[in-house]
Design an enzyme around this catalytic site. Structure first.
Site, PDB file in Angstrom:
ATOM      1  N   HIS A  44      39.736  70.066  65.896  1.00 58.10           N
ATOM      2  CA  HIS A  44      38.452  69.425  66.143  1.00 58.10           C
ATOM      3  C   HIS A  44      37.402  70.475  66.427  1.00 58.10           C
ATOM      4  O   HIS A  44      37.703  71.597  66.854  1.00 58.10           O
ATOM      5  CB  HIS A  44      38.545  68.428  67.309  1.00 58.10           C
ATOM      6  CG  HIS A  44      38.608  69.060  68.671  1.00 58.10           C
ATOM      7  ND1 HIS A  44      37.479  69.373  69.394  1.00 58.10           N
ATOM      8  CD2 HIS A  44      39.659  69.434  69.437  1.00 58.10           C
ATOM      9  CE1 HIS A  44      37.827  69.915  70.548  1.00 58.10           C
ATOM     10  NE2 HIS A  44      39.140  69.968  70.604  1.00 58.10           N
ATOM     11  N   CYS A  45      36.154  70.122  66.131  1.00 57.90           N
ATOM     12  CA  CYS A  45      35.028  70.979  66.477  1.00 57.90           C
ATOM     13  C   CYS A  45      34.215  70.261  67.554  1.00 57.90           C
ATOM     14  O   CYS A  45      34.768  69.471  68.308  1.00 57.90           O
ATOM     15  CB  CYS A  45      34.193  71.309  65.243  1.00 57.90           C
ATOM     16  SG  CYS A  45      33.499  69.855  64.445  1.00 57.90           S
ATOM     17  N   MET A  46      32.924  70.492  67.610  1.00 57.87           N
ATOM     18  CA  MET A  46      32.110  69.896  68.667  1.00 57.87           C
ATOM     19  C   MET A  46      32.007  68.381  68.542  1.00 57.87           C
ATOM     20  O   MET A  46      31.910  67.670  69.539  1.00 57.87           O
ATOM     21  CB  MET A  46      30.697  70.498  68.629  1.00 57.87           C
ATOM     22  CG  MET A  46      30.636  71.926  69.118  1.00 57.87           C
ATOM     23  SD  MET A  46      30.951  72.074  70.875  1.00 57.87           S
ATOM     24  CE  MET A  46      29.496  71.275  71.547  1.00 57.87           C
ATOM     25  N   THR A  47      32.034  67.865  67.299  1.00 58.24           N
ATOM     26  CA  THR A  47      31.802  66.430  67.112  1.00 58.24           C
ATOM     27  C   THR A  47      32.842  65.741  66.250  1.00 58.24           C
ATOM     28  O   THR A  47      32.860  64.516  66.194  1.00 58.24           O
ATOM     29  CB  THR A  47      30.418  66.199  66.450  1.00 58.24           C
ATOM     30  OG1 THR A  47      30.388  66.870  65.184  1.00 58.24           O
ATOM     31  CG2 THR A  47      29.288  66.723  67.324  1.00 58.24           C
ATOM     32  N   ARG A  48      33.719  66.491  65.568  1.00 55.93           N
ATOM     33  CA  ARG A  48      34.568  65.875  64.548  1.00 55.93           C
ATOM     34  C   ARG A  48      36.052  66.146  64.749  1.00 55.93           C
ATOM     35  O   ARG A  48      36.445  67.248  65.133  1.00 55.93           O
ATOM     36  CB  ARG A  48      34.177  66.402  63.158  1.00 55.93           C
ATOM     37  CG  ARG A  48      32.734  66.193  62.825  1.00 55.93           C
ATOM     38  CD  ARG A  48      32.428  66.782  61.458  1.00 55.93           C
ATOM     39  NE  ARG A  48      31.002  66.725  61.197  1.00 55.93           N
ATOM     40  CZ  ARG A  48      30.448  67.092  60.055  1.00 55.93           C
ATOM     41  NH1 ARG A  48      31.218  67.532  59.075  1.00 55.93           N
ATOM     42  NH2 ARG A  48      29.152  67.026  59.883  1.00 55.93           N
TER      43      ARG A  48
END
Length: 501
Positions: A28-32
């Site tokens: 995952h990244c910041m939003t996904r």
């Protein structure tokens, strides 16, 4: 409880992406939530988009489910746990033959690879994979630094501010080590060896060493030097693994790796990367000092297209270098204006399409996230599928960027002490050279300009007469395809999806 809610979200997502056995990797990244899938055809896109927690989906080199900041960090562990639990269960009987699945999966992977996996884009993704994991620490330390600066200016709690300064600065003092660790991990080396070589850059004892006729300084070369040092260490380590006998590998390989890459770092990379880092800072300052309004116009206007192409990832090391050198990056507040233009555009679309229930519902649900700098639902669910509004959103971003750039040109610099947040979420991270109050006012003014220009540009120029006739009708989410719910994300070119930071 929050944990039950996050687990329920993960449990709802899992069967819609083909079940645990269809998931080959999770990140995952910041939003996904980013998933690698064995068979893309098993995903139920429409059902996923209909989940309350899902803001949209994007297909790139991975299948990306937009959950938003905070939520994604809580849902991902629950999703990983569900996949692990299901991994021990016996496989269900296939509904299609293995040959059919293999052929279909191979075709899908080949198509995605041909479209997305250019060497340059793969390189940028690797750079993002190195720096994105550092963003939470940058944000936390940046906010603490902002609070500490406010307390110092107000002359409050003098006994606490030195401790806060240490807490805020400790990570930045050693960021090169973390970059080296992540770089070695990303390039297939031993992470701790990458960190060990990068640690040389911040070691105080390098001040006693001369290179190119100059005394070195601790930290010289910064994150760029750490990046280069760790990449070099990885290649040396791989060479050693091929040629060193197994019986001696545990002793010889790490020794040669650290020694050779360390010497090159001290007598070459630190100086060269230091010159590059200094050049980046000088260039950014010159650009905004001399062409501030024009530079802001270009940067604010082009950032959304850069995001769509994935090229914004190239800016991450530049932001980090500026923060390391100057304490803040002057580029991020300007680039954040692109999100302001997007918000203004969405409000205009809402006003113009009074009878399109689907698009208006999407905007109402996505607008709060847009104000906080999470733009994917508005981009993929509204402006990009509509076409013209995406361009007018860029016009709003250009106007906001020009506003902030103008103040930079007259000496009022606005910067951010961390990367990642945007929109209103960037306020706690703001810093500048003329006081926090003025910095906040300029940034807030830029957002307002972006909102207003994005709104009016879209309201008056965002629609042709034919578009208004076709779109301004009563619809349901299933009737409206061109710009329905956040689900319209998948109608976008997957090669142009942003990798959220």
């Amino acid at each position: 409880m929050a944990t039950d809610k996050n687990r329920a979200t993960a449990a709802a997502i899992l069967p819609l992406v083909g079940g645990a056995r269809n998931v080959t990797s999770i990140a995952h990244c910041m939003t996904r939530l980013r998933l690698s899938l064995a068979d893309r055809s098993l995903v139920d896109d429409e059902a996923l988009k209909a989940l309350p927690a899902v803001m949209g989906v994007v297909e790139d080199d991975t299948y990306q489910i937009v959950l938003g900041p905070g939520t994604v960090a809580r849902v991902t562990p629950e999703f990983e746990a569900l996949v692990a639990e299901a991994g021990a269960a016996p496989a269900p009987e296939p509904t299609r033959t293995a040959d059919e699945l293999a052929a279909q999966g191979a075709a899908l992977r080949a198509a995605r690879k041909e479209k997305n996996a250019t060497p340059f884009k793969l390189f940028l993704r690797r750079i993002a994979n190195i720096f994105v994991p550092l963003i939470p620490a940058l944000i936390g330390c940046g906010i603490i630094a902002g609070i500490n600066g406010l307390l110092i200016n107000l002359e409050w709690l003098p006994g606490i501010t030195p401790a806060l300064a240490a807490i805020a600065s400790g990570f930045m003092a050693l960021i090169a080590v973390f970059v080296g660790f992540n770089t070695a991990k990303e390039f297939g080396g031993t992470p701790i060896l990458g960190g060990a070589v990068a640690a040389i850059i911040v070691y105080a004892g390098v001040a006693n060493i001369e290179a190119f006729g100059q005394k070195l300084s601790p930290g010289q070369g910064g994150v760029l030097g750490a990046l280069g040092a760790a990449v070099l260490a990885t290649y040396i380590e791989k060479w050693c693994r091929r040629w060193v006998p197994e019986a001696l590998d545990v002793l010889v390989t790490p020794t040669i790796t650290v020694l050779l890459s360390g010497l090159v770092t001290i007598f070459g990379l630190m100086f060269l990367a230091g010159e590059v880092s200094t050049g980046i800072g000088t260039a950014a300052n010159w650009l905004l000092d001399n062409t501030g309004a024009f530079a802001g116009l270009v940067l604010g206007g082009l950032f959304l297209p850069l995001v769509m192409l994935g090229l914004h990832q190239a800016l991450i090391p530049i932001h980090t270098t500026l923060i390391e050198q100057q304490g803040f990056t002057v580029l991020l507040p300007i680039l954040a204006m692109a999100g302001a233009g997007q918000v203004g555009c969405a409000i205009a679309v809402y006003k113009r399409l009074k009878h399109n229930t689907s698009i208006r519902t999407t905007i109402k649900s996505a607008l709060p996230a847009g104000f906080l700098g999470v733009g994917e639902p508005l981009i993929y669910g509204v402006s990009l599928p509509l076409g013209r509004p995406f361009i007018t959103a860029c016009v709003g971003g250009a106007a906001g960027g020009a506003f902030i750039g103008f103040f930079s040109m007259i000496g009022e610099k606005v910067g951010s002490t961390a990367i990642g947040p945007s929109g209103w979420a960037l306020f706690p991270l703001l810093d500048g050279n003329k006081g926090l109050g003025l910095t906040i006012a300029i940034y807030g003014g830029g957002l307002l300009v972006g909102y207003v220009v994005g709104f009016f540009a879209t309201y008056f120029f965002g629609f042709s007469k034919q578009m208004l006739v076709e779109l301004n009708t009563e619809t349901t989410p299933h009737d409206q395809v061109v710009a329905g719910s956040p689900a319209a994300a998948t109608s976008a070119d997957p090669a142009k999806s942003p990798a959220a930071v």
